[in-house]
Design a protein around this motif. Structure first.
Motif, PDB file in Angstrom:
ATOM      1  N   GLN A  10       0.861  -1.177   0.000  1.00 45.65           N
ATOM      2  CA  GLN A  10       0.000   0.000   0.000  1.00 45.65           C
ATOM      3  C   GLN A  10       0.899   1.228   0.000  1.00 45.65           C
ATOM      4  O   GLN A  10       1.793   1.344   0.829  1.00 45.65           O
ATOM      5  CB  GLN A  10      -0.904  -0.001   1.225  1.00 45.65           C
ATOM      6  N   LEU A  11       0.656   2.105  -0.976  1.00 43.76           N
ATOM      7  CA  LEU A  11       1.446   3.331  -1.110  1.00 43.76           C
ATOM      8  C   LEU A  11       0.602   4.537  -0.753  1.00 43.76           C
ATOM      9  O   LEU A  11      -0.581   4.592  -1.092  1.00 43.76           O
ATOM     10  CB  LEU A  11       1.879   3.549  -2.564  1.00 43.76           C
ATOM     11  N   ILE A  12       1.218   5.509  -0.119  1.00 42.79           N
ATOM     12  CA  ILE A  12       0.671   6.863  -0.100  1.00 42.79           C
ATOM     13  C   ILE A  12       1.530   7.602  -1.095  1.00 42.79           C
ATOM     14  O   ILE A  12       2.761   7.664  -0.953  1.00 42.79           O
ATOM     15  CB  ILE A  12       0.745   7.505   1.294  1.00 42.79           C
ATOM     16  N   TYR A  13       0.897   8.114  -2.151  1.00 44.64           N
ATOM     17  CA  TYR A  13       1.619   8.627  -3.314  1.00 44.64           C
ATOM     18  C   TYR A  13       1.134  10.018  -3.679  1.00 44.64           C
ATOM     19  O   TYR A  13      -0.064  10.281  -3.660  1.00 44.64           O
ATOM     20  CB  TYR A  13       1.403   7.668  -4.491  1.00 44.64           C
ATOM     21  N   ILE A  14       2.075  10.904  -4.007  1.00 46.80           N
ATOM     22  CA  ILE A  14       1.744  12.251  -4.484  1.00 46.80           C
ATOM     23  C   ILE A  14       2.143  12.328  -5.950  1.00 46.80           C
ATOM     24  O   ILE A  14       3.322  12.178  -6.280  1.00 46.80           O
ATOM     25  CB  ILE A  14       2.488  13.332  -3.674  1.00 46.80           C
ATOM     26  N   ASN A  19      -1.651  15.625  -6.277  1.00 48.22           N
ATOM     27  CA  ASN A  19      -2.793  14.879  -5.742  1.00 48.22           C
ATOM     28  C   ASN A  19      -2.268  13.717  -4.909  1.00 48.22           C
ATOM     29  O   ASN A  19      -1.364  12.999  -5.340  1.00 48.22           O
ATOM     30  CB  ASN A  19      -3.672  14.334  -6.875  1.00 48.22           C
ATOM     31  N   VAL A  20      -2.851  13.535  -3.735  1.00 41.27           N
ATOM     32  CA  VAL A  20      -2.441  12.454  -2.845  1.00 41.27           C
ATOM     33  C   VAL A  20      -3.417  11.292  -3.013  1.00 41.27           C
ATOM     34  O   VAL A  20      -4.631  11.497  -3.030  1.00 41.27           O
ATOM     35  CB  VAL A  20      -2.429  12.920  -1.371  1.00 41.27           C
ATOM     36  N   SER A  21      -2.870  10.084  -3.137  1.00 44.74           N
ATOM     37  CA  SER A  21      -3.726   8.908  -3.236  1.00 44.74           C
ATOM     38  C   SER A  21      -3.121   7.767  -2.433  1.00 44.74           C
ATOM     39  O   SER A  21      -1.914   7.733  -2.165  1.00 44.74           O
ATOM     40  CB  SER A  21      -3.902   8.482  -4.698  1.00 44.74           C
ATOM     41  N   ILE A  22      -3.992   6.865  -2.030  1.00 47.17           N
ATOM     42  CA  ILE A  22      -3.571   5.630  -1.372  1.00 47.17           C
ATOM     43  C   ILE A  22      -3.884   4.515  -2.356  1.00 47.17           C
ATOM     44  O   ILE A  22      -5.021   4.378  -2.801  1.00 47.17           O
ATOM     45  CB  ILE A  22      -4.310   5.416  -0.038  1.00 47.17           C
ATOM     46  N   VAL A  54       5.206   8.709  -0.214  1.00 45.13           N
ATOM     47  CA  VAL A  54       5.267   9.245   1.145  1.00 45.13           C
ATOM     48  C   VAL A  54       5.457   8.115   2.147  1.00 45.13           C
ATOM     49  O   VAL A  54       6.231   8.229   3.097  1.00 45.13           O
ATOM     50  CB  VAL A  54       3.982  10.039   1.483  1.00 45.13           C
ATOM     51  N   ASP A  55       4.759   6.995   1.915  1.00 41.47           N
ATOM     52  CA  ASP A  55       4.839   5.846   2.819  1.00 41.47           C
ATOM     53  C   ASP A  55       4.541   4.588   2.032  1.00 41.47           C
ATOM     54  O   ASP A  55       3.787   4.623   1.051  1.00 41.47           O
ATOM     55  CB  ASP A  55       3.838   6.002   3.970  1.00 41.47           C
ATOM     56  N   VAL A  56       5.115   3.485   2.458  1.00 42.25           N
ATOM     57  CA  VAL A  56       4.861   2.188   1.827  1.00 42.25           C
ATOM     58  C   VAL A  56       4.880   1.114   2.906  1.00 42.25           C
ATOM     59  O   VAL A  56       5.705   1.147   3.822  1.00 42.25           O
ATOM     60  CB  VAL A  56       5.892   1.874   0.718  1.00 42.25           C
TER      61      VAL A  56
END
Length: 65
Positions: A10-14, A19-22, A54-56
């Motif tokens: 699962q990524l938190i991605y910009i 735009n931020v998405s999970i 941002v996070d993985v």
């Protein structure tokens, strides 16, 4: 990202438009700062930039969008 090869994470991605998405993705390959992954929310292969992650973490819901 090499340590996640073949795994669903699962990524938190910009994105480029900020735009931020999970997203849940399966990491297919890694080349430099980019990685190729199957994105379950898009239902297609995508190229991601590691600098935009941002996070993985390994997904608890493998393959769920």
């Amino acid at each position: 990202m090499e340590r996640f090869l073949g795994k669903v994470v699962q990524l938190i991605y910009i994105d480029r438009k900020r735009n931020v998405s999970i997203r849940n993705v399966r990491i297919i390959s890694v080349k430099g700062k980019q990685f190729k992954a199957y994105c379950y929310s898009a239902g297609a292969m995508r190229i991601f930039n590691e600098d935009h992650v941002v996070d993985v973490e390994v997904s608890k819901q493998a393959g769920k969008a």
